[in-house]
Design a protein around this motif. Structure first.
Motif, PDB file in Angstrom:
ATOM      1  N   TRP A   1      29.737  38.763  -9.414  1.00  0.00           N
ATOM      2  CA  TRP A   1      31.150  39.114  -9.273  1.00  0.00           C
ATOM      3  C   TRP A   1      31.692  38.638  -7.918  1.00  0.00           C
ATOM      4  O   TRP A   1      32.797  38.115  -7.826  1.00  0.00           O
ATOM      5  CB  TRP A   1      31.314  40.622  -9.406  1.00  0.00           C
ATOM      6  N   GLU A   2      30.905  38.819  -6.877  1.00  0.00           N
ATOM      7  CA  GLU A   2      31.350  38.490  -5.523  1.00  0.00           C
ATOM      8  C   GLU A   2      31.441  36.982  -5.299  1.00  0.00           C
ATOM      9  O   GLU A   2      32.398  36.487  -4.721  1.00  0.00           O
ATOM     10  CB  GLU A   2      30.387  39.102  -4.504  1.00  0.00           C
ATOM     11  N   TYR A   3      30.432  36.235  -5.736  1.00  0.00           N
ATOM     12  CA  TYR A   3      30.352  34.816  -5.396  1.00  0.00           C
ATOM     13  C   TYR A   3      30.683  33.884  -6.555  1.00  0.00           C
ATOM     14  O   TYR A   3      30.956  32.714  -6.338  1.00  0.00           O
ATOM     15  CB  TYR A   3      28.958  34.478  -4.855  1.00  0.00           C
ATOM     16  N   ASN A   4      30.619  34.352  -7.786  1.00  0.00           N
ATOM     17  CA  ASN A   4      30.888  33.573  -8.986  1.00  0.00           C
ATOM     18  C   ASN A   4      30.081  32.275  -8.946  1.00  0.00           C
ATOM     19  O   ASN A   4      28.861  32.327  -8.944  1.00  0.00           O
ATOM     20  CB  ASN A   4      32.381  33.322  -9.140  1.00  0.00           C
ATOM     21  N   ASP A   5      30.713  31.118  -8.912  1.00  0.00           N
ATOM     22  CA  ASP A   5      29.971  29.857  -8.898  1.00  0.00           C
ATOM     23  C   ASP A   5      29.568  29.434  -7.493  1.00  0.00           C
ATOM     24  O   ASP A   5      28.820  28.489  -7.329  1.00  0.00           O
ATOM     25  CB  ASP A   5      30.820  28.738  -9.517  1.00  0.00           C
ATOM     26  N   ARG A   6      30.060  30.113  -6.488  1.00  0.00           N
ATOM     27  CA  ARG A   6      29.783  29.750  -5.098  1.00  0.00           C
ATOM     28  C   ARG A   6      28.600  30.576  -4.604  1.00  0.00           C
ATOM     29  O   ARG A   6      28.658  31.794  -4.532  1.00  0.00           O
ATOM     30  CB  ARG A   6      31.017  30.065  -4.249  1.00  0.00           C
ATOM     31  N   PRO A   7      27.503  29.936  -4.246  1.00  0.00           N
ATOM     32  CA  PRO A   7      26.337  30.691  -3.780  1.00  0.00           C
ATOM     33  C   PRO A   7      26.587  31.338  -2.424  1.00  0.00           C
ATOM     34  O   PRO A   7      27.464  30.897  -1.670  1.00  0.00           O
ATOM     35  CB  PRO A   7      25.236  29.626  -3.679  1.00  0.00           C
ATOM     36  N   PRO A   8      25.830  32.381  -2.085  1.00  0.00           N
ATOM     37  CA  PRO A   8      26.042  33.074  -0.805  1.00  0.00           C
ATOM     38  C   PRO A   8      25.850  32.176   0.412  1.00  0.00           C
ATOM     39  O   PRO A   8      26.427  32.417   1.443  1.00  0.00           O
ATOM     40  CB  PRO A   8      24.998  34.181  -0.815  1.00  0.00           C
ATOM     41  N   TRP A   9      25.043  31.168   0.309  1.00  0.00           N
ATOM     42  CA  TRP A   9      24.769  30.265   1.441  1.00  0.00           C
ATOM     43  C   TRP A   9      25.581  28.976   1.319  1.00  0.00           C
ATOM     44  O   TRP A   9      25.191  27.921   1.797  1.00  0.00           O
ATOM     45  CB  TRP A   9      23.268  29.960   1.493  1.00  0.00           C
ATOM     46  N   ALA A  10      26.751  29.050   0.710  1.00  0.00           N
ATOM     47  CA  ALA A  10      27.562  27.860   0.433  1.00  0.00           C
ATOM     48  C   ALA A  10      28.014  27.149   1.705  1.00  0.00           C
ATOM     49  O   ALA A  10      28.163  25.926   1.716  1.00  0.00           O
ATOM     50  CB  ALA A  10      28.768  28.225  -0.418  1.00  0.00           C
ATOM     51  N   ASP A  11      28.239  27.894   2.791  1.00  0.00           N
ATOM     52  CA  ASP A  11      28.657  27.242   4.036  1.00  0.00           C
ATOM     53  C   ASP A  11      27.566  26.310   4.551  1.00  0.00           C
ATOM     54  O   ASP A  11      27.854  25.201   5.013  1.00  0.00           O
ATOM     55  CB  ASP A  11      29.000  28.284   5.095  1.00  0.00           C
ATOM     56  N   ASP A  12      26.317  26.743   4.470  1.00  0.00           N
ATOM     57  CA  ASP A  12      25.205  25.883   4.894  1.00  0.00           C
ATOM     58  C   ASP A  12      25.099  24.657   3.996  1.00  0.00           C
ATOM     59  O   ASP A  12      24.834  23.551   4.460  1.00  0.00           O
ATOM     60  CB  ASP A  12      23.893  26.653   4.872  1.00  0.00           C
ATOM     61  N   ILE A  13      25.316  24.862   2.699  1.00  0.00           N
ATOM     62  CA  ILE A  13      25.242  23.743   1.751  1.00  0.00           C
ATOM     63  C   ILE A  13      26.338  22.727   2.045  1.00  0.00           C
ATOM     64  O   ILE A  13      26.099  21.523   2.045  1.00  0.00           O
ATOM     65  CB  ILE A  13      25.346  24.262   0.302  1.00  0.00           C
ATOM     66  N   ALA A  14      27.550  23.205   2.321  1.00  0.00           N
ATOM     67  CA  ALA A  14      28.665  22.297   2.602  1.00  0.00           C
ATOM     68  C   ALA A  14      28.383  21.485   3.866  1.00  0.00           C
ATOM     69  O   ALA A  14      28.588  20.260   3.892  1.00  0.00           O
ATOM     70  CB  ALA A  14      29.965  23.089   2.757  1.00  0.00           C
ATOM     71  N   TYR A  15      27.908  22.146   4.921  1.00  0.00           N
ATOM     72  CA  TYR A  15      27.635  21.436   6.170  1.00  0.00           C
ATOM     73  C   TYR A  15      26.539  20.393   5.958  1.00  0.00           C
ATOM     74  O   TYR A  15      26.676  19.239   6.376  1.00  0.00           O
ATOM     75  CB  TYR A  15      27.231  22.419   7.269  1.00  0.00           C
ATOM     76  N   GLU A  16      25.434  20.795   5.332  1.00  0.00           N
ATOM     77  CA  GLU A  16      24.309  19.877   5.155  1.00  0.00           C
ATOM     78  C   GLU A  16      24.692  18.695   4.263  1.00  0.00           C
ATOM     79  O   GLU A  16      24.247  17.576   4.495  1.00  0.00           O
ATOM     80  CB  GLU A  16      23.108  20.617   4.564  1.00  0.00           C
ATOM     81  N   SER A  17      25.517  18.935   3.253  1.00  0.00           N
ATOM     82  CA  SER A  17      25.959  17.845   2.388  1.00  0.00           C
ATOM     83  C   SER A  17      26.786  16.831   3.180  1.00  0.00           C
ATOM     84  O   SER A  17      26.604  15.615   3.037  1.00  0.00           O
ATOM     85  CB  SER A  17      26.775  18.420   1.234  1.00  0.00           C
ATOM     86  N   GLY A  18      27.695  17.320   4.010  1.00  0.00           N
ATOM     87  CA  GLY A  18      28.476  16.423   4.857  1.00  0.00           C
ATOM     88  C   GLY A  18      27.604  15.698   5.869  1.00  0.00           C
ATOM     89  O   GLY A  18      27.797  14.506   6.138  1.00  0.00           O
ATOM     90  N   PHE A  19      26.631  16.409   6.428  1.00  0.00           N
ATOM     91  CA  PHE A  19      25.722  15.798   7.399  1.00  0.00           C
ATOM     92  C   PHE A  19      24.944  14.654   6.760  1.00  0.00           C
ATOM     93  O   PHE A  19      24.791  13.581   7.344  1.00  0.00           O
ATOM     94  CB  PHE A  19      24.768  16.843   7.970  1.00  0.00           C
ATOM     95  N   ILE A  20      24.463  14.885   5.555  1.00  0.00           N
ATOM     96  CA  ILE A  20      23.697  13.839   4.860  1.00  0.00           C
ATOM     97  C   ILE A  20      24.578  12.633   4.571  1.00  0.00           C
ATOM     98  O   ILE A  20      24.157  11.489   4.750  1.00  0.00           O
ATOM     99  CB  ILE A  20      23.066  14.406   3.575  1.00  0.00           C
ATOM    100  N   ALA A  21      25.823  12.878   4.136  1.00  0.00           N
ATOM    101  CA  ALA A  21      26.733  11.758   3.857  1.00  0.00           C
ATOM    102  C   ALA A  21      27.001  10.943   5.121  1.00  0.00           C
ATOM    103  O   ALA A  21      26.945   9.702   5.104  1.00  0.00           O
ATOM    104  CB  ALA A  21      28.042  12.289   3.275  1.00  0.00           C
ATOM    105  N   GLY A  22      27.295  11.612   6.220  1.00  0.00           N
ATOM    106  CA  GLY A  22      27.551  10.905   7.474  1.00  0.00           C
ATOM    107  C   GLY A  22      26.324  10.208   8.010  1.00  0.00           C
ATOM    108  O   GLY A  22      26.392   9.090   8.527  1.00  0.00           O
ATOM    109  N   SER A  23      25.175  10.857   7.879  1.00  0.00           N
ATOM    110  CA  SER A  23      23.928  10.279   8.370  1.00  0.00           C
ATOM    111  C   SER A  23      23.550   9.029   7.576  1.00  0.00           C
ATOM    112  O   SER A  23      23.120   8.021   8.148  1.00  0.00           O
ATOM    113  CB  SER A  23      22.817  11.328   8.279  1.00  0.00           C
ATOM    114  N   ARG A  24      23.723   9.089   6.264  1.00  0.00           N
ATOM    115  CA  ARG A  24      23.428   7.909   5.441  1.00  0.00           C
ATOM    116  C   ARG A  24      24.353   6.750   5.799  1.00  0.00           C
ATOM    117  O   ARG A  24      23.915   5.600   5.875  1.00  0.00           O
ATOM    118  CB  ARG A  24      23.575   8.245   3.965  1.00  0.00           C
ATOM    119  N   ALA A  25      25.619   7.057   5.985  1.00  0.00           N
ATOM    120  CA  ALA A  25      26.559   5.997   6.354  1.00  0.00           C
ATOM    121  C   ALA A  25      26.159   5.369   7.684  1.00  0.00           C
ATOM    122  O   ALA A  25      26.225   4.148   7.849  1.00  0.00           O
ATOM    123  CB  ALA A  25      27.973   6.563   6.432  1.00  0.00           C
ATOM    124  N   ARG A  26      25.723   6.182   8.617  1.00  0.00           N
ATOM    125  CA  ARG A  26      25.313   5.674   9.933  1.00  0.00           C
ATOM    126  C   ARG A  26      24.054   4.816   9.830  1.00  0.00           C
ATOM    127  O   ARG A  26      23.963   3.753  10.444  1.00  0.00           O
ATOM    128  CB  ARG A  26      25.079   6.851  10.875  1.00  0.00           C
TER     129      ARG A  26
END
Length: 124
Positions: A42-67
């Motif tokens: 009910w609280e998180y629905n499709d968004r997991p509780p650690w979603a902020d960490d997932i969002a940051y790491e996903s962006g980090f991986i995208a930027g790191s791969r581009a670099r």
């Protein structure tokens, strides 16, 4: 029926009370687990509780791969000058970027700049 030679009748303990206690404890535990699971859904629905960490790491991986795949360094410079925001708004971050767009962009910039990812290493 009375057997010959057996003049005393003894009562046998049945496991009824112990079994009822055990079943009650199991039922209470299952109810507690279902309540906790339904609260989390009910609280998180499709968004997991650690979603902020997932969002940051996903962006980090995208930027790191581009670099790492950029031989001239032009794409990394482009990402640091607003390219991460354009990537995210164009949908290149996917669902993980939708969890927290600002953290995805921050992770993308950190990866493109070659900085160490947040919350990693010996010291957080």
């Amino acid at each position: 029926m009375v057997l010959l030679g057996h003049h005393t009748i003894g009562a046998h303990r049945t496991p009824g009370r112990a079994r009822l206690k055990r079943v009650g404890a199991i039922a209470a535990a299952v109810t507690l687990l279902l309540t906790a699971a339904s609260y989390l859904i009910w609280e998180y629905n499709d968004r997991p509780p650690w979603a902020d960490d997932i969002a940051y790491e996903s962006g980090f991986i995208a930027g790191s791969r581009a670099r790492h795949y950029d031989r001239t360094g032009a794409e990394a410079r482009m990402l640091l000058k607003g390219g991460c925001e354009r990537w995210r708004s164009a949908g290149r971050g996917g669902v993980k970027a939708d969890y927290n767009p600002a953290l995805w962009v921050e992770g993308c910039r950190d990866g493109a700049a070659g900085r160490q990812a947040r919350k990693q290493g010996m010291v957080h």
